[in-house]
Scaffold this motif. Sequence first.
Motif, PDB file in Angstrom:
ATOM      1  N   ASP A 165       0.839  -1.108   0.007  1.00  0.00           N
ATOM      2  CA  ASP A 165      -0.085  -0.010  -0.020  1.00  0.00           C
ATOM      3  C   ASP A 165       0.938   1.255  -0.014  1.00  0.00           C
ATOM      4  N   ALA A 166       2.317   1.055   0.847  1.00  0.00           N
ATOM      5  CA  ALA A 166       2.662   2.357   1.008  1.00  0.00           C
ATOM      6  C   ALA A 166       3.260   2.790  -0.677  1.00  0.00           C
ATOM      7  N   ALA A 167       3.747   1.288  -1.321  1.00  0.00           N
ATOM      8  CA  ALA A 167       4.372   1.667  -2.519  1.00  0.00           C
ATOM      9  C   ALA A 167       3.420   2.206  -3.489  1.00  0.00           C
ATOM     10  N   ILE A 168       2.104   1.586  -3.326  1.00  0.00           N
ATOM     11  CA  ILE A 168       1.110   2.244  -4.354  1.00  0.00           C
ATOM     12  C   ILE A 168       0.724   3.707  -4.114  1.00  0.00           C
ATOM     13  N   ILE A 169       0.858   4.082  -2.844  1.00  0.00           N
ATOM     14  CA  ILE A 169       0.445   5.532  -2.319  1.00  0.00           C
ATOM     15  C   ILE A 169       1.753   6.405  -2.986  1.00  0.00           C
ATOM     16  N   THR A 170       2.925   5.913  -2.665  1.00  0.00           N
ATOM     17  CA  THR A 170       4.240   6.706  -3.265  1.00  0.00           C
ATOM     18  C   THR A 170       3.877   6.961  -4.921  1.00  0.00           C
ATOM     19  N   GLU A 171       3.434   5.893  -5.578  1.00  0.00           N
ATOM     20  CA  GLU A 171       3.395   5.914  -7.020  1.00  0.00           C
ATOM     21  C   GLU A 171       2.216   7.081  -7.177  1.00  0.00           C
ATOM     22  N   THR A 172       1.097   7.096  -6.468  1.00  0.00           N
ATOM     23  CA  THR A 172       0.143   7.930  -6.635  1.00  0.00           C
ATOM     24  C   THR A 172       0.599   9.503  -6.530  1.00  0.00           C
ATOM     25  N   LEU A 173       1.456   9.754  -5.608  1.00  0.00           N
ATOM     26  CA  LEU A 173       2.246  11.049  -5.351  1.00  0.00           C
ATOM     27  C   LEU A 173       3.092  11.326  -6.623  1.00  0.00           C
ATOM     28  N   GLU A 174       3.967  10.182  -6.880  1.00  0.00           N
ATOM     29  CA  GLU A 174       4.608  10.646  -7.995  1.00  0.00           C
ATOM     30  C   GLU A 174       3.973  11.006  -9.503  1.00  0.00           C
ATOM     31  N   ARG A 175       3.041  10.147  -9.852  1.00  0.00           N
ATOM     32  CA  ARG A 175       1.996  10.490 -10.864  1.00  0.00           C
ATOM     33  C   ARG A 175       1.408  12.021 -10.641  1.00  0.00           C
ATOM     34  N   VAL A 176       0.844  12.087  -9.578  1.00  0.00           N
ATOM     35  CA  VAL A 176       0.210  13.513  -9.352  1.00  0.00           C
ATOM     36  C   VAL A 176       1.301  14.567  -9.539  1.00  0.00           C
ATOM     37  N   ALA A 177       2.432  14.379  -9.079  1.00  0.00           N
ATOM     38  CA  ALA A 177       3.581  15.327  -9.224  1.00  0.00           C
ATOM     39  C   ALA A 177       4.024  15.610 -10.796  1.00  0.00           C
ATOM     40  N   GLU A 178       3.852  14.524 -11.293  1.00  0.00           N
ATOM     41  CA  GLU A 178       4.353  14.479 -12.825  1.00  0.00           C
ATOM     42  C   GLU A 178       3.329  15.449 -13.763  1.00  0.00           C
ATOM     43  N   ARG A 179       1.893  15.218 -13.178  1.00  0.00           N
ATOM     44  CA  ARG A 179       0.936  16.311 -13.973  1.00  0.00           C
ATOM     45  C   ARG A 179       0.910  17.403 -13.550  1.00  0.00           C
ATOM     46  N   LEU A 180       1.139  17.840 -12.210  1.00  0.00           N
ATOM     47  CA  LEU A 180       0.954  19.225 -12.150  1.00  0.00           C
ATOM     48  C   LEU A 180       2.019  19.797 -10.905  1.00  0.00           C
ATOM     49  N   GLY A 181       2.972  19.016 -10.883  1.00  0.00           N
ATOM     50  CA  GLY A 181       4.043  19.426  -9.640  1.00  0.00           C
ATOM     51  C   GLY A 181       3.429  19.443  -8.182  1.00  0.00           C
ATOM     52  N   ASP A 182       3.431  20.595  -7.511  1.00  0.00           N
ATOM     53  CA  ASP A 182       3.047  20.459  -5.899  1.00  0.00           C
ATOM     54  C   ASP A 182       1.656  20.580  -5.782  1.00  0.00           C
ATOM     55  N   PRO A 183       0.753  19.560  -5.392  1.00  0.00           N
ATOM     56  CA  PRO A 183      -0.442  19.159  -5.432  1.00  0.00           C
ATOM     57  C   PRO A 183      -1.261  20.379  -4.154  1.00  0.00           C
ATOM     58  N   THR A 184      -0.379  20.839  -3.340  1.00  0.00           N
ATOM     59  CA  THR A 184      -0.735  21.431  -2.045  1.00  0.00           C
ATOM     60  C   THR A 184      -2.157  22.410  -2.305  1.00  0.00           C
ATOM     61  N   PRO A 185      -1.761  23.389  -3.373  1.00  0.00           N
ATOM     62  CA  PRO A 185      -3.026  24.224  -3.513  1.00  0.00           C
ATOM     63  C   PRO A 185      -4.330  23.643  -3.877  1.00  0.00           C
ATOM     64  N   PHE A 186      -4.306  22.339  -4.708  1.00  0.00           N
ATOM     65  CA  PHE A 186      -5.651  21.760  -5.275  1.00  0.00           C
ATOM     66  C   PHE A 186      -6.230  21.207  -3.840  1.00  0.00           C
ATOM     67  N   VAL A 187      -5.328  20.713  -2.938  1.00  0.00           N
ATOM     68  CA  VAL A 187      -5.922  19.883  -1.948  1.00  0.00           C
ATOM     69  C   VAL A 187      -6.675  20.967  -0.981  1.00  0.00           C
TER      70      VAL A 187
END
Length: 131
Positions: free
Chosen positions: A4-26
């Motif tokens: 699960d940690a690996a999948i969540i890390t992968e999610t973070l990487e995919r999100v970062a590839e799309r738009l960099g820092d997701p903080t403002p969107f969250v």
Amino acid sequence: MSNDAAIITETLERVAERLGDPTPFVFQRLFIEAPEIESLFVRDADGLVRGQMFQVTIESLLDFLGDRSYGANLIQIERVNHQGLGVDPKVFDTFYVTVMATFKDILGADWTAEMEAAWTRAVGELTSHSG
Ligand code: HEM
């Protein structure tokens, strides 16, 4: 690292590839869902507290899924500490649910069934001890 940690890390990487820092969107999503929370960030005009807090909440989540050395405790302590800042402990649950929903929206068709399962488990476990 657990799967699960690996999948969540992968999610973070995919999100970062799309738009960099997701903080403002969250936080944008969080404030739409719960407008009363926005007014609590009175001193955070430049968003630095939000940025750092987002980092820590994600690191705690990964620790919780991996070593379990401090993540759950830290979140529990911050639930209590934040009451002094006017943040209801339940907002922590809202926050993690919002993070998941934001990432799901960002990835769209690339959000996988594995991601759905891993995030649902992680958020469910992290939010089941709130009071
Ligand atoms: C592990 C989780 C978290 C950690 C370690 C953390 C840490 C911090 C720290 C160090 C501060 C600055 C303290 C101060 O100014 O006195 C802060 C402020 C704050 N935090 Fe968190 N935080 C966490 C989660 C959250 C969550 C989930 C929310 C709700 C969305 C939240 C809402 C706030 C608010 C409203 C402030 C005050 C900001 C301001 O004064 O403008 N925090 N947090």
